[in-house]
Write a protein that holds these residues in place. Structure first.
Motif, PDB file in Angstrom:
ATOM      1  N   ILE A  79      26.523  34.884  42.171  1.00 15.12           N
ATOM      2  CA  ILE A  79      27.630  34.831  43.130  1.00 15.12           C
ATOM      3  C   ILE A  79      28.964  34.991  42.387  1.00 15.12           C
ATOM      4  CG2 ILE A  79      28.856  33.305  44.738  1.00 15.12           C
ATOM      5  CD1 ILE A  79      26.054  32.165  45.504  1.00 15.12           C
ATOM      6  N   ARG A  80      29.109  34.272  41.270  1.00 16.53           N
ATOM      7  CA  ARG A  80      30.354  34.369  40.482  1.00 16.53           C
ATOM      8  C   ARG A  80      30.548  35.787  39.957  1.00 16.53           C
ATOM      9  NH1 ARG A  80      30.067  30.380  35.830  1.00 16.53           N
ATOM     10  NH2 ARG A  80      32.021  31.374  35.269  1.00 16.53           N
ATOM     11  N   ARG A 136      29.346  38.643  41.217  1.00 14.64           N
ATOM     12  CA  ARG A 136      29.659  39.567  42.311  1.00 14.64           C
ATOM     13  C   ARG A 136      31.135  39.460  42.713  1.00 14.64           C
ATOM     14  NH1 ARG A 136      24.365  37.852  44.634  1.00 14.64           N
ATOM     15  NH2 ARG A 136      22.923  39.518  44.108  1.00 14.64           N
ATOM     16  N   SER A 137      31.635  38.226  42.836  1.00 13.76           N
ATOM     17  CA  SER A 137      33.047  38.073  43.229  1.00 13.76           C
ATOM     18  C   SER A 137      33.969  38.588  42.117  1.00 13.76           C
ATOM     19  CB  SER A 137      33.365  36.612  43.550  1.00 13.76           C
ATOM     20  OG  SER A 137      33.255  35.809  42.387  1.00 13.76           O
ATOM     21  N   TYR A 138      33.560  38.428  40.860  1.00 16.24           N
ATOM     22  CA  TYR A 138      34.352  38.952  39.745  1.00 16.24           C
ATOM     23  C   TYR A 138      34.351  40.479  39.749  1.00 16.24           C
ATOM     24  CZ  TYR A 138      35.957  39.681  34.945  1.00 16.24           C
ATOM     25  OH  TYR A 138      36.648  40.087  33.839  1.00 16.24           O
ATOM     26  N   SER A 139      33.208  41.090  40.034  1.00 16.03           N
ATOM     27  CA  SER A 139      33.069  42.551  40.036  1.00 16.03           C
ATOM     28  C   SER A 139      33.911  43.197  41.124  1.00 16.03           C
ATOM     29  CB  SER A 139      31.613  42.959  40.236  1.00 16.03           C
ATOM     30  OG  SER A 139      30.846  42.550  39.135  1.00 16.03           O
ATOM     31  N   LYS A 140      34.103  42.511  42.250  1.00 15.14           N
ATOM     32  CA  LYS A 140      34.871  43.082  43.355  1.00 15.14           C
ATOM     33  C   LYS A 140      36.327  43.363  42.952  1.00 15.14           C
ATOM     34  CE  LYS A 140      32.176  41.113  47.110  1.00 15.14           C
ATOM     35  NZ  LYS A 140      32.132  40.135  48.202  1.00 15.14           N
ATOM     36  N   ARG A 141      36.853  42.606  41.985  1.00 18.54           N
ATOM     37  CA  ARG A 141      38.245  42.797  41.555  1.00 18.54           C
ATOM     38  C   ARG A 141      38.486  44.178  40.974  1.00 18.54           C
ATOM     39  NH1 ARG A 141      39.432  37.899  37.615  1.00 18.54           N
ATOM     40  NH2 ARG A 141      40.952  39.444  36.932  1.00 18.54           N
ATOM     41  N   HIS A 187      28.324  46.811  39.754  1.00 17.88           N
ATOM     42  CA  HIS A 187      27.980  45.686  38.879  1.00 17.88           C
ATOM     43  C   HIS A 187      27.610  46.170  37.483  1.00 17.88           C
ATOM     44  CE1 HIS A 187      28.297  43.105  42.283  1.00 17.88           C
ATOM     45  NE2 HIS A 187      27.179  43.533  42.889  1.00 17.88           N
TER      46      HIS A 187
END
Length: 194
Positions: free
Chosen positions: A28-29, A31-36, A41
């Protein structure tokens, strides 16, 4: 680029995928980091690995912590310096700029309200002072004596010139002053005053 297949052999250049098992919280961490970055991924993970390799960083070692601590310390120091600069500028504004501006404004307003033109006072010629002829502790006596001699010579020369001035009153026009001096003396005086 080599990818590992399910049977353990490597394939060259295939765009295949491989599964990695990670904890749910970590996924989860990540995925949210990759969205930036607006990237896949895989690209984000490749970029992170490349960054660690190029900068010789160990995510589990003390090196990263030391670097981050030093960056935070530097940031705190810079913020303190900025705070000091802001305080100095505010102090200058309070003690120097504003009072001067306000005093000038008050004086200007008083002048405008008064409506009178300022009086011009006559220029007072300063009386001849002799106290500068006395020797001072800051100049050596020899230098003082030389300067005093030069001053006396200059004064004597000026007196000679003034003694040779006469007033001329022509029949027409305004009166004027005439200096009785030879051309050679005039050229010599010009040379001395350069």
């Amino acid at each position: 680029m080599e990818k590992q297949s399910t049977n353990g052999r490597t394939k060259k250049g295939t765009g295949g995928y491989s599964n990695i098992t990670v904890r749910k919280e970590t996924a989860i961490r990540f995925r949210s980091y990759s969205k930036r970055f607006n990237k896949s991924h895989s690209e984000v993970l490749d970029g992170m690995i490349q960054y660690f390799k190029e900068n010789n960083l160990d995510p589990f070692g003390e090196g990263t912590k030391i670097i981050l601590d030093s960056i935070k310390k530097l940031e705190r120091q810079m913020m303190k310096k900025f705070d000091r600069l802001i305080a100095i500028i505010k102090n200058m504004e309070k003690t120097s700029i504003r009072p001067t501006y306000e005093m000038m404004l008050i004086l200007y307003e008083a002048y405008v309200k008064d409506g009178r033109k300022p009086k011009r006072e006559p220029v007072k010629l300063q009386e001849e002072r002799m106290d500068f002829l006395e020797p001072r502790n800051t100049v050596p006596k020899v230098e003082h004596d030389r300067l005093l001699h030069e001053y006396n010579e200059y004064k004597k020369r000026c007196k000679e010139i003034l003694d040779n001035v006469e007033k001329v009153e022509p029949m027409m026009g305004k009166p004027y002053l005439k200096i009785n001096m030879g051309i050679g003396d005039f050229e010599s005086l010009k040379y001395q005053l350069r």
